[in-house]
Design an enzyme around this catalytic site. Structure first.
Site, PDB file in Angstrom:
ATOM      1  N   ASP A  26       1.066  -1.469  -0.125  1.00 55.12           N
ATOM      2  CA  ASP A  26      -0.101   0.258  -0.014  1.00 55.12           C
ATOM      3  C   ASP A  26       0.614   1.432  -0.382  1.00 55.12           C
ATOM      4  O   ASP A  26       1.417   1.792   1.149  1.00 55.12           O
ATOM      5  CB  ASP A  26      -0.719   0.340   1.062  1.00 55.12           C
ATOM      6  CG  ASP A  26      -1.806   0.756   1.312  1.00 55.12           C
ATOM      7  OD1 ASP A  26      -1.779   1.870   0.378  1.00 55.12           O
ATOM      8  OD2 ASP A  26      -2.663   1.133   2.487  1.00 55.12           O
ATOM      9  N   ASP A 301      -1.650 -31.478  24.409  1.00 51.07           N
ATOM     10  CA  ASP A 301      -0.537 -32.147  24.189  1.00 51.07           C
ATOM     11  C   ASP A 301       0.393 -31.075  25.347  1.00 51.07           C
ATOM     12  O   ASP A 301       1.107 -29.621  25.096  1.00 51.07           O
ATOM     13  CB  ASP A 301      -0.006 -31.929  22.520  1.00 51.07           C
ATOM     14  CG  ASP A 301       1.574 -32.741  22.783  1.00 51.07           C
ATOM     15  OD1 ASP A 301       1.180 -33.847  22.129  1.00 51.07           O
ATOM     16  OD2 ASP A 301       2.587 -31.811  22.779  1.00 51.07           O
ATOM     17  N   ASP A 364       2.420 -37.964  26.980  1.00 47.64           N
ATOM     18  CA  ASP A 364       2.205 -36.297  27.411  1.00 47.64           C
ATOM     19  C   ASP A 364       1.118 -35.733  26.192  1.00 47.64           C
ATOM     20  O   ASP A 364       0.514 -34.931  25.763  1.00 47.64           O
ATOM     21  CB  ASP A 364       3.070 -36.088  26.002  1.00 47.64           C
ATOM     22  CG  ASP A 364       3.202 -36.287  25.014  1.00 47.64           C
ATOM     23  OD1 ASP A 364       3.026 -37.460  23.951  1.00 47.64           O
ATOM     24  OD2 ASP A 364       4.274 -35.825  24.234  1.00 47.64           O
ATOM     25  N   ASP A 365       0.264 -37.391  25.638  1.00 50.84           N
ATOM     26  CA  ASP A 365      -1.776 -36.564  25.074  1.00 50.84           C
ATOM     27  C   ASP A 365      -2.248 -37.054  26.368  1.00 50.84           C
ATOM     28  O   ASP A 365      -2.423 -37.300  27.134  1.00 50.84           O
ATOM     29  CB  ASP A 365      -1.725 -37.778  24.077  1.00 50.84           C
ATOM     30  CG  ASP A 365      -0.489 -37.597  23.036  1.00 50.84           C
ATOM     31  OD1 ASP A 365      -0.018 -36.515  22.570  1.00 50.84           O
ATOM     32  OD2 ASP A 365       0.189 -38.554  22.338  1.00 50.84           O
TER      33      ASP A 365
END
Length: 652
Positions: A26, A301, A364-365
C-alpha cells in the site's frame, strides 16, 4: 495516487522454518504493520504506544514493534526497517512507506502484474496476487529457514472465527496454560527423576561417530537451542568420561516434511545397564473405551513432555553425549532413555488420577471428554485449574477444542464409534515389501499392531513372519518371496478395510455377541452388538492369535475351547455391562459349556480347568451352523491358497 496490491513474500527468521504470506503493498500507508503472530514472539519489543489511523479514520494503538525483518521477493532479500503489530486488520501484513523509502523508486504496474525495485533494477512478474489469502496464524515452528512451512489458508474476505461454543470453551480455558518452555513453571511441581544402574561400576561408553559436514550446522542449531532452553549443559568434569553416548542427526522423510532435523542419542548401552522403572503405560484400548460414550472432546499435548522433569544431580552424568562441538549432558529427562515414558506417565497419573472419569492421559497426550456442552465447560475449567496448579505447559499448536469427532491414539473417536485414521493405512501402503532386517520388520509390525482389531485373521498371516524376530543378530537374515507376498496381502486388505466400528451408547443396547472359531494353529473371534428391538448386528472389532507350541498338539475341540476363552477375555473390557452371547460351531464345546459333567480322566481334568476359567464370565452359549460362522471362520482359517476374498460387511 495511492496504489495497493497483494504480493507473495517470504519471511525468513534464523532458526525457524520460513513462511510465505500474501502481503498488501500500500503506497498510501505510512508504516509497515502486521498481525502479531506473523512474526515469532521473541522479535517483538514493547514500544511507546503508537496511535494508528486506518480506513474510515478508525484508531488503533500499537504496543509492539520489531526491527530489521528479512523478507524475500522471488530470490532477492529485502529488509523492513521496522514494523508494528496490529491484529485489528484483514490482511496479515501491510507493506508501507518505511519499506518504499528504503528501496524507492518502486515501479508498480498492477495491470501487468509487475513490480520493479531500484535495488537491482529487476522486474518481478507473477508475484502480484490476484486472489489473496490470509494465513491461519499459529506459533512459529523451529527449523531450517531454507525449508518453507506448510500453512493453512483462509480466504481474505472470510472471517476467521471459531464456532461460538468453541470460542466460549476457549475463553474458559484462557491462555496461561500455553507456553514454549516446559521448565517455565517447574517450581510448582519440582519433580526430579533418578537414573540408577544395575551395577554402579558399569561403564556406559560408545566412541563418537564420524559426521558429515552437512551435520555440523544442524548440531550447532540443536545444541544452542537446548542450552538456551535449559535442557542440557556442557560437561566440564572429564574424570567420569566413562559415561558417553554418541549423538547423530536424523533427516528422513518425516523430518524433511516438517522442515527440521532431529538430534538423536544412541542410548542402547545406557538402556541395557539401567534399572527398569516398572511403572505401567496404560492400555490404549482401555483408555479409548472410557471415552466412547461421550459426545464432546478436547485434546491437549504437553509441550516437549519429558522435559517437564529435571534429572537429579547424580543422574546427569549417565546421560552424557558427544557431538562435534563437544561433550554435554542432560539436565532434564531425555528422549531415547527407555524409562522416560514410564517416569512421565507416573508424573501425569499423580496429577490427573482423581479426574480420570473425564480425562484420559497417555504419556503426554491428554483428552477431556464429556456427554454435554455444559458438562464439557465444567471439565475444561477443571482441566485448566489442574494444569495451572501443577505447572504443566500445554502446546497451543496441538490443542483442539470441543470436537464431536477427534483423532486420538491412532483412531478417530466419536460417540459410539471408532474409526481408523487414514494416515495409518497410508503408512502401511508406503512400506516396502522387501524387509532387510529385524529393525525394519519391527517397524512394520508396530504399524500393523494398530490395525489388528480392523483386519480379520491377521495373527495367522503374520505367524511365519513374526518368528523372524527370534533370529539372533549373528544369524543370517532371510526374506523370502512368500514373506514378501504376505506383506503385499496385508497391504491389499488395508486398501478395503471396514475402518469404522460401532459401539452401543445406551446400556439397553448392550446385547453383545462373540463369534469364535479355531483351526490347527490359530484362533479367531469377532465382537458384535445387537441394539434392543433391532435385527441388525453391528461389528465392533476383531481379535485373533496363534496357539502356543504345546497347544498346537491339542485336538480341535480343546482348541475351540481356548478360542472361546480368548474371545471372552479379549472383549471383557467392552462386555462387562450388558448381556453376552457366545456363538460356536463346535458341538462338543457347546456341550462342555452347557452341561455340567463329572468325568475324571486326566485329559478332561485339563479341560475342566479351562472350563472353570471360562465360568468366571456370565454368558449364554449358542450352537450355530459352521456355514454361518463366516467372520470367525475367516479369522482362523486363512490360507493364501484357498481364499482370495474377505468378509466386508459390518452387519448381518
Amino acid at each position: 495516487m495511492n496504489k495497493i496490491t497483494y504480493m507473495t513474500i517470504k519471511i525468513s527468521i534464523p532458526k525457524y522454518m520460513s513462511r510465505i504470506y500474501h502481503g498488501l503493498f500500500d503506497t498510501g500507508a505510512n508504516i509497515c504493520i502486521c498481525k502479531k503472530k506473523v512474526l515469532p514472539d521473541e522479535l517483538w519489543h514493547k514500544t511507546e504506544n503508537l496511535v494508528l489511523r486506518g480506513f474510515n479514520d478508525e484508531k488503533h494503538v500499537a504496543e509492539y514493534r520489531a526491527d530489521n525483518i528479512t523478507i524475500m521477493i522471488a530470490k532477492e532479500k529485502f529488509i523492513i526497517p521496522y514494523i508494528y503489530a496490529m491484529d485489528e486488520m484483514s490482511p496479515d501484513i501491510i507493506i508501507g512507506a518505511t519499506f518504499y523509502n528504503k528501496y524507492s523508486p518502486i515501479e508498480l504496474d498492477i495491470g501487468k502484474g509487475i513490480i520493479k525495485f531500484t535495488k537491482n533494477n529487476e522486474k518481478y512478474p507473477n508475484y502480484l496476487v490476484k486472489y489473496p489469502k490470509k494465513r491461519k496464524l499459529v506459533p512459529w515452528t523451529k527449523g531450517n529457514p531454507s525449508v518453507t512451512e506448510t500453512m493453512e489458508n483462509i480466504g481474505i474476505n472470510q472471517i476467521e472465527s471459531r464456532n461460538p461454543i468453541e470460542e466460549e470453551i476457549n475463553q474458559i480455558l484462557g491462555t496461561d496454560i500455553y507456553g514454549e518452555n516446559p521448565l517455565e513453571k517447574w517450581e510448582k511441581h519440582k519433580t526430579l527423576a533418578k537414573i540408577e544402574l544395575k551395577n554402579e561400576t558399569d561403564n556406559i561408553y560408545k566412541p563418537p561417530m564420524l559426521y558429515q559436514e552437512t551435520d555440523l550446522p544442524e548440531f550447532k542449531m540443536h545444541i544452542e537451542e537446548m542450552i538456551k532452553e535449559g535442557f542440557i549443559e556442557e560437561k566440564t568434569n572429564f574424570e567420569d568420561k566413562k559415561y558417553s553416548s554418541p549423538a547423530f542427526i536424523v533427516n528422513k522423510h518425516s523430518e524433511q516434511k516438517r522442515g527440521k532435523t532431529r538430534m538423536v542419542i544412541d542410548y542402547k548401552d545406557l538402556n541395557k545397564k539401567a534399572k527398569v522403572v516398572k511403572y505401567p503405560i496404560p492400555n490404549k484400548d482401555t483408555l479409548i473405551h472410557r471415552s466412547i460414550q461421550a459426545r464432546y472432546y478436547s485434546k491437549f499435548d504437553c509441550k516437549s513432555g519429558f522435559y517437564h522433569i529435571k534429572l537429579e544431580e547424580d543422574s546427569k552424568k549417565y546421560t552424557a553425549f558427544t557431538v562435534p562441538q563437544g561433550y554435554y549432558q542432560w539436565k532434564v529427562l531425555p528422549f531415547g532413555y527407555h524409562n522416560s515414558p514410564s517416569i512421565f506417565q507416573q508424573f501425569m497419573d499423580r496429577i490427573f488420577r482423581p479426574y480420570y472419569d473425564f480425562i484420559i492421559v497417555y504419556i503426554d497426550d491428554i483428552l477431556v471428554f464429556s456427554k454435554t456442552i455444559e458438562e464439557h465447560k465444567i471439565h475444561i475449567a477443571k482441566f485448566r485449574d489442574i494444569t495451572l496448579a501443577n505447572g504443566l505447559i500445554i502446546s497451543k499448536k496441538k490443542t483442539e477444542l470441543c470436537k464431536e469427532k477427534i483423532d486420538f491414539l491412532g483412531v478417530q473417536i466419536e460417540q459410539g464409534g471408532i474409526e481408523l485414521q487414514p494416515h495409518i493405512i497410508n503408512k502401511i501402503l508406503e512400506k516396502h515389501t522387501k524387509i532387510k532386517n529385524k529393525t525394519e520388520l519391527q517397524s512394520i509390525l508396530g504399524l500393523l499392531n494398530q490395525i489388528r482389531h480392523f483386519i480379520p485373521h491377521l495373527a495367522q498371516i503374520l505367524l511365519p513372519i513374526q518368528k523372524k524376530l527370534k533370529i539372533k543378530d549373528e544369524e543370517i537374515w532371510t526374506w523370502t518371496k512368500e514373506d514378501e507376498e504376505k506383506i503385499k496381502l496385508i497391504q491389499d486388505y488395508s486398501k478395503n478395510l471396514v475402518i469404522k466400528m460401532k459401539y452401543p451408547i445406551n446400556k439397553e443396547d448392550m446385547n453383545w455377541i462373540i463369534e469364535v472359531d479355531a483351526s490347527n494353529n490359530a484362533y479367531g473371534s469377532c465382537l458384535k452388538y445387537k441394539p434392543k428391538n433391532s435385527k441388525i448386528e453391528y461389528l465392533c472389532r476383531y481379535n485373533s492369535g496363534t496357539f502356543k507350541e504345546n497347544e498346537q498338539k491339542y485336538d480341535i475341540n480343546r482348541k475351540e475351547l481356548i478360542a472361546v476363552y480368548q474371545g471372552l477375555q479379549s472383549y471383557s473390557l467392552f462386555t462387562c455391562e450388558g448381556n453376552k452371547l457366545v456363538r460356536t460351531d463346535n458341538s462338543q464345546v457347546y456341550y462342555w459349556i452347557k452341561n455340567d459333567t463329572n468325568k475324571k480322566s486326566i485329559e478332561f481334568r485339563n479341560i475342566k480347568y479351562l472350563l472353570a476359567k471360562i465360568a468366571v464370565y456370565n454368558f449364554e452359549i449358542q450352537l450355530i451352523d459352521g456355514k454361518t460362522n463366516i467372520i470367525a471362520d475367516y479369522l482362523s482359517r486363512y490360507n493364501s491358497s484357498d481364499t482370495d476374498g474377505r468378509y466386508d460387511e459390518a452387519n448381518t
